[in-house]
Design a protein around this motif. Structure first.
Motif, PDB file in Angstrom:
ATOM      1  N   GLY A   1       0.882  -1.286  -0.038  1.00 37.77           N
ATOM      2  CA  GLY A   1      -0.086  -0.184   0.038  1.00 37.77           C
ATOM      3  C   GLY A   1       0.866   1.417   0.112  1.00 37.77           C
ATOM      4  O   GLY A   1       0.542   2.174  -0.639  1.00 37.77           O
ATOM      5  N   ALA A   2       1.926   1.263   0.560  1.00 41.96           N
ATOM      6  CA  ALA A   2       2.821   2.302   0.555  1.00 41.96           C
ATOM      7  C   ALA A   2       3.821   2.521  -0.509  1.00 41.96           C
ATOM      8  O   ALA A   2       4.056   3.699  -0.972  1.00 41.96           O
ATOM      9  CB  ALA A   2       3.900   2.598   1.896  1.00 41.96           C
ATOM     10  N   GLY A   3       3.977   1.611  -1.032  1.00 43.04           N
ATOM     11  CA  GLY A   3       4.705   1.393  -2.306  1.00 43.04           C
ATOM     12  C   GLY A   3       4.094   1.642  -3.622  1.00 43.04           C
ATOM     13  O   GLY A   3       4.529   2.162  -4.569  1.00 43.04           O
ATOM     14  N   ALA A   4       2.642   1.875  -3.535  1.00 42.39           N
ATOM     15  CA  ALA A   4       1.883   1.807  -4.845  1.00 42.39           C
ATOM     16  C   ALA A   4       1.912   3.257  -5.101  1.00 42.39           C
ATOM     17  O   ALA A   4       2.285   3.557  -6.491  1.00 42.39           O
ATOM     18  CB  ALA A   4       0.472   1.405  -4.482  1.00 42.39           C
ATOM     19  N   PRO A   5       1.746   4.230  -4.210  1.00 42.94           N
ATOM     20  CA  PRO A   5       1.688   5.807  -4.668  1.00 42.94           C
ATOM     21  C   PRO A   5       2.966   6.008  -5.425  1.00 42.94           C
ATOM     22  O   PRO A   5       3.135   6.904  -6.201  1.00 42.94           O
ATOM     23  CB  PRO A   5       1.668   6.498  -3.437  1.00 42.94           C
ATOM     24  N   SER A   6       4.373   5.480  -4.673  1.00 43.45           N
ATOM     25  CA  SER A   6       5.372   5.956  -5.262  1.00 43.45           C
ATOM     26  C   SER A   6       5.757   5.404  -6.610  1.00 43.45           C
ATOM     27  O   SER A   6       6.321   5.789  -7.337  1.00 43.45           O
ATOM     28  CB  SER A   6       6.518   5.366  -4.120  1.00 43.45           C
ATOM     29  N   GLY A   7       5.153   4.144  -6.989  1.00 37.80           N
ATOM     30  CA  GLY A   7       5.276   3.522  -7.988  1.00 37.80           C
ATOM     31  C   GLY A   7       4.433   4.339  -9.236  1.00 37.80           C
ATOM     32  O   GLY A   7       4.916   4.474 -10.440  1.00 37.80           O
ATOM     33  N   ARG A   8       3.401   4.769  -8.855  1.00 38.60           N
ATOM     34  CA  ARG A   8       2.596   5.720  -9.761  1.00 38.60           C
ATOM     35  C   ARG A   8       3.255   6.921 -10.266  1.00 38.60           C
ATOM     36  O   ARG A   8       3.447   7.253 -11.126  1.00 38.60           O
ATOM     37  CB  ARG A   8       1.326   5.923  -9.133  1.00 38.60           C
ATOM     38  N   ARG A   9       3.996   7.396  -9.110  1.00 35.21           N
ATOM     39  CA  ARG A   9       4.481   8.754  -9.397  1.00 35.21           C
ATOM     40  C   ARG A   9       5.718   8.492 -10.251  1.00 35.21           C
ATOM     41  O   ARG A   9       6.146   9.249 -11.082  1.00 35.21           O
ATOM     42  CB  ARG A   9       5.189   9.135  -7.795  1.00 35.21           C
ATOM     43  N   THR A  10       6.452   7.323 -10.077  1.00 33.38           N
ATOM     44  CA  THR A  10       7.522   7.186 -10.799  1.00 33.38           C
ATOM     45  C   THR A  10       7.111   6.963 -12.382  1.00 33.38           C
ATOM     46  O   THR A  10       7.766   7.444 -13.510  1.00 33.38           O
ATOM     47  CB  THR A  10       8.485   6.107 -10.394  1.00 33.38           C
TER      48      THR A  10
END
Length: 182
Positions: A3-12
């Motif tokens: 859940g925490a890594g998903a927004p960072s992946g979308r941002r990348t």
């Protein structure tokens, strides 16, 4: 953690898409198709042989270069003198009227009085006036100096007369409210 890594992946992912779009836009604006001319690459890769004497260009090469650069046009361009100084300060206010000789010979006027009248005390024949200037209070009698620039001359019911000493100019300070003066 997913859940925490998903927004960072979308941002990348969005940053990568934005980078790709900017590169494509830069390629499109430059007008090149992205492929290099094979002959041009071969010319750049092969070392140039320099002649022992200085290179001498033919007049046709010089003419072609001048045509491309148009240096002669740069030298001929002159700016009009009508433009004047474009960086000077400009005011749209009308100019002040010319002064007469009598006005030029008059001394400058004294600065406006900055004193505030706080009150007065009358004890027999002696009058003391309370004045304020900025954050300082003064208690003065007629004839005394204030800050070695002003002198209290006269005190009556409606006004105080003060002399500005550097110019020897008399000024009046109202002591009564405007509605009470008769």
């Amino acid at each position: 953690m997913t859940g925490a890594g998903a927004p960072s992946g979308r941002r990348t992912l969005w940053l990568g898409v934005a980078l790709l779009a900017s590169l494509l836009a830069a390629q499109w604006v430059s007008g090149e198709d992205g492929t290099a001319d094979l002959e041009q690459v071969k010319e750049e890769a092969t070392p140039r042989k320099q002649a022992p004497t200085a290179e001498i260009r033919s007049s046709s090469e010089n003419a072609r270069e001048n045509e491309l650069l148009r240096l002669d046009r740069l030298e001929r361009r002159k700016f009009s003198t009508q433009a004047g100084d474009i960086f000077r300060a400009q005011s749209w206010a009308p100019p002040p009227p010319p002064q007469s000789e009598a006005e030029k010979n008059q001394p400058p006027p004294p600065p406006p009085l900055q004193f505030k009248y706080l009150g007065k005390i009358i004890e027999g024949e002696e009058t003391q006036v309370f004045l304020a200037l900025a954050e300082r209070n003064y208690i003065v009698k007629p004839g005394e100096k204030i800050n070695s620039q002003y002198r209290l001359d006269e005190v009556n019911d409606h006004a105080i007369t003060v002399t500005y000493l550097p110019l020897n100019a008399k000024q009046m300070l109202a002591t009564a409210p405007v509605g009470e003066i008769r």
